[in-house]
Write a protein that holds these residues in place. Structure first.
Motif, mmCIF file in Angstrom:
data_model
loop_
_atom_site.group_PDB
_atom_site.id
_atom_site.type_symbol
_atom_site.label_atom_id
_atom_site.label_comp_id
_atom_site.label_asym_id
_atom_site.label_seq_id
_atom_site.Cartn_x
_atom_site.Cartn_y
_atom_site.Cartn_z
ATOM 1 N N GLU A 189 0.811 -1.216 0.000
ATOM 2 C CA GLU A 189 0.000 0.000 0.000
ATOM 3 C C GLU A 189 0.846 1.268 0.000
ATOM 4 O O GLU A 189 0.312 2.387 -0.094
ATOM 5 C CB GLU A 189 -0.919 0.008 1.226
ATOM 6 C CG GLU A 189 -0.222 0.299 2.558
ATOM 7 C CD GLU A 189 0.619 -0.862 3.067
ATOM 8 O OE1 GLU A 189 1.325 -0.667 4.073
ATOM 9 O OE2 GLU A 189 0.550 -1.947 2.459
ATOM 10 N N THR A 190 2.150 1.152 0.090
ATOM 11 C CA THR A 190 3.026 2.325 0.149
ATOM 12 C C THR A 190 2.997 3.086 -1.167
ATOM 13 O O THR A 190 3.093 2.496 -2.249
ATOM 14 C CB THR A 190 4.479 1.902 0.455
ATOM 15 O OG1 THR A 190 4.488 1.152 1.669
ATOM 16 C CG2 THR A 190 5.369 3.124 0.616
ATOM 17 N N ALA A 191 2.863 4.405 -1.068
ATOM 18 C CA ALA A 191 2.796 5.247 -2.262
ATOM 19 C C ALA A 191 4.103 5.171 -3.047
ATOM 20 O O ALA A 191 5.175 4.948 -2.489
ATOM 21 C CB ALA A 191 2.505 6.689 -1.870
#
Length: 228
Positions: free
Chosen positions: A88-90
């Motif tokens: 989920e890390t940008a």
């Protein structure tokens, strides 16, 4: 014509046999030397042996041994970052995290500023680790400045106090400024010990004494520590 005596024929025959034996021994030695010699190195074409300027720099640069402190620091940093980064890390955060591990000094300094600015406490140990262990003073200085917002973190305060003995004056200055900004009282003992052990340079000693006087002795809430 008189015939040769028999003893002369026997002597000539013996000399011939001896000469043949010597030639045979010499031939065997020559064969053994030739077969045991390594084959000549293949000549590399000139074009293939040329290297670019970047390749020459990389070959000339010192390489960290697998057990060196720098290699251990990079491995520790890699583990810390991997524990934070997830699916989920940008993408921009992934990019900064990668730059922090692989970029040059200026690039890593920019990366630690971006990651330290995030409102995510998981990155605080990374900034503290960089502050204490990065080999580039520019990166350590950026990490020291980023900890100025961590007023509720004793770990950040203690790391900043320890950095007051850094070999680089800019790093020491940013560490002191951040300590003045966060006003975390948990480091009073650290600061007094550093003074007692005479481990600080003259300029840092003056700043620490002023900080202790304003914040821990007189406890002046109106004092602006950044203006000192």
């Amino acid at each position: 014509m008189a015939s040769r005596p028999p003893w002369l024929n026997r002597k000539a025959l013996a000399l011939g046999v001896a000469a043949t034996a010597l030639l045979a021994v010499a031939l065997v030695c020559y064969v053994m030397i030739e077969t045991s010699s390594p084959p000549p190195a293949a000549k590399v074409p000139h074009a293939a042996s040329e290297t670019t300027t970047q390749e020459r720099k990389e070959m000339a640069a010192p390489r960290a041994h697998a057990n060196s402190p720098d290699a251990a620091r990079r491995e520790e940093l890699k583990t810390m970052v991997a524990a934070i980064i997830g699916p989920e890390t940008a993408a921009d955060i992934r990019g900064w995290a990668d730059t922090l591990q692989k970029g040059d000094g200026e690039q890593r300094a920019d990366a630690i500023r971006e990651l330290g600015f995030l409102d995510d406490p998981r990155w605080l140990p990374v900034v503290i680790s960089v502050l204490g262990h990065d080999e580039d003073a520019t990166v350590r200085s950026a990490a020291a400045a980023e900890l100025a917002t961590q007023s509720t973190s004793p770990a950040a305060a203690h790391a900043l106090a320890a950095t007051l003995t850094d070999s680089d004056p800019d790093v020491r200055e940013n560490a002191l400024l951040s300590l003045k900004a966060i006003r975390n009282a948990t480091v009073e003992e650290d600061l007094r010990r550093l003074l007692a052990e005479h481990r600080l340079d003259a300029e840092t000693t003056q700043g620490v004494r002023l900080l202790l006087d304003r914040l821990y002795v007189h406890k002046d809430p109106l004092a602006d520590p950044l203006s000192e």
